[in-house]
Design an enzyme around this catalytic site. Structure first.
Site: not given
Length: 497
Positions: A185, A319, A415
């Protein structure tokens, strides 16, 4: 059992844990306190005697995650000011030339730390890697752009940590010439930025981008606007000298307000037409300051930056479901909202049908989650790969497709779900992956990361623009997949991101 190693600043005492030497809380820079809250990182002051390195240091100031997401991503909070520190796991401090992996944590540049339980480096050390994690300045303290302070202080911290690794890691058995920097990320966005800036050149040989790429940079004019609004709300001048006297708790309160407004519906009267029009997704992120960064990292990489660095990149299949599903928003998203989002993003309304046709959503909320997954994560990552076609270093791709059963399965392969598989810390992440995730998949993923860090080859063919093949990690079978979701990928061709 205690182990003492001499670093460039002094001796540190670690501990032997299940055959692995572990050192926690080693300073790579002086604490950023008082007048130094917004300065560039300063080398740690040498110490006499032996410094204890058996406990994690303080964590960087950060606000809590929103409640729904915070229940899934558990953060460790340790109070204190001495947080520019790193942690080392090594199989053998007396070894020579072991591969090194340096982890940069994610958290939208406002959250996270190098000491989160899921980032335990023991599995990497068991497999012959010297593993390093660290903290860096976050949010306003790390990234607010101020005229009397260096820009991108959080990135400068990251570079300082990598310089510490270059200068000291051989004392822990590592090879400073074989460093892989990896992150997820905002950590992956950081890695991409480090690939792009000349300041970090030569500090690492390989890179892994997990769910992040190089398009998240804040234009200088937007950064100036954000700093001005922050200062106005705090009742001070928009300078480091003034903000250095504001209590951290007040900074964090305003930081949360700013992030919520910019990521919601920013008022043009407050934020200006650019930010109100969507020019900023992450208000605290690398700034195009003309010094560390002269352009967005993706553009620098397209121009040849980092082409000598072996790259492993990838995303999870779903995600953006992390940000939509836990809040309960998915069932309330309408087709009209999806159409409006597509128009704002530069796509035709018919694009929604392409997502449904590829099995990426029937209901509007599911379709929107797939659209934003592509917009924010998948397509920017693919563009990095496409820009490296002529690079001398190799590029490898992956997709993490295992779907967590948590929240009755609505998270999908969301995610951050790959993190405990990469680190083989499944028992530390039950809130995200449940109580019985497949250990075999963790072994497969983790071993691929180790192979890549050791040799530059994760164990499958390199990515190329003809086949666009990636390794799809799933259970019970992980396999190569050619050009995943080609129709929805092609929708974004030529669309600015």
């Amino acid at each position: 059992m205690e182990i003492v190693i001499r670093t460039g600043s002094g001796d540190v005492r670690g501990s032997k844990e299940n055959g692995i030497a572990v050192f926690r809380g080693i300073p790579y820079a002086e604490p950023p306190v008082g007048a130094h809250r917004f300065t560039a990182p300063r080398p740690p002051r040498p110490w006499d005697g032996v410094r204890d390195a058996t406990e994690f240091s303080a964590t960087a100031p950060r606000p809590p995650y929103p409640e729904a997401i915070g229940a899934l991503l558990i953060e460790r909070f340790i109070p204190g000011d001495d947080y520019l520190t790193l942690n080392v796991w090594t199989p053998d401090p007396n070894a020579v030339g072991l591969p090194v992996m340096v982890w940069i944590h994610g958290g939208a540049f406002t959250n996270g730390s190098g000491s989160e339980p899921v980032y335990d480096g023991a599995a990497f050390a068991r497999d012959g890697v010297v593993f390093v994690s660290f903290n860096y300045r976050l949010g306003i303290i790390g990234f607010a752009d101020l005229p009397d302070a260096p820009s991108n202080r959080g990135l400068l911290d990251q570079i300082a940590a990598l310089e510490w690794v270059r200068d000291n890691i051989a004392r822990f058995g590592g090879d400073p010439g074989n460093v892989t920097v990896f992150g997820e990320s905002a950590g992956a966005m950081s890695v991409c930025t480090l690939m792009a800036t000349p300041r970090a050149r030569g500090l690492f040989r390989r890179a892994i981008l997990q769910s992040g790429a190089g398009n998240m940079a804040v234009a200088a004019e937007d950064a100036t606007t954000i700093a001005a609004v922050i200062a106005h709300r705090l009742g001070v001048e928009p300078t480091a000298a003034a903000l250095a006297h504001v209590p951290v708790a007040q900074l964090l309160d305003v930081q949360q307000q700013v992030a919520q407004e910019i990521q919601g519906a920013p008022d043009p009267a407050v934020w200006g037409e650019r930010i109100a029009g969507g020019s900023v997704l992450l208000p605290f992120a690398p700034v195009i300051d003309g010094e560390l960064l002269s352009q967005r990292p993706a553009e620098a990489i397209a121009g040849g930056a980092g082409h000598d660095v072996d790259l492993l990149f990838g995303t999870t299949t779903d995600e953006y479901r992390l940000f939509l599903a836990p809040t309960g928003l998915l069932p309330f998203i309408t087709s009209d909202y999806v159409t409006a989002h597509l128009a704002k993003s530069g796509l035709d309304a018919d694009a929604a049908k392409a997502y449904t046709a590829e099995g990426r959503g029937e209901e509007p909320g599911d379709i929107l989650a797939s659209i934003i997954t592509d917009q924010v994560f998948r397509i920017p990552a693919l563009r990095i790969a496409e820009s490296r076609v002529d690079a001398p270093a190799r590029t490898f791709g992956y997709e993490f497709a295992w779907r967590t059963p948590q929240l009755d399965g609505i998270l999908g392969a969301c995610h951050a779900v790959e993190l405990p598989f990469v680190f083989r810390t499944l028992d530390r992440a039950a809130s995200l992956v449940g109580t019985n995730p497949p250990e075999e998949l963790a072994e497969t993923v983790h071993n691929a990361w180790v192979r890549f860090a050791t040799s530059g080859d994760p164990g499958w063919p390199a990515w190329n623009p003809e086949t666009r093949s990636v390794m799809r990690f799933d259970h019970p079978v992980s396999e190569m997949v050619t050009d995943p979701y080609p129709a929805t990928r092609a929708l974004w061709d030529g669309v600015p991101l």
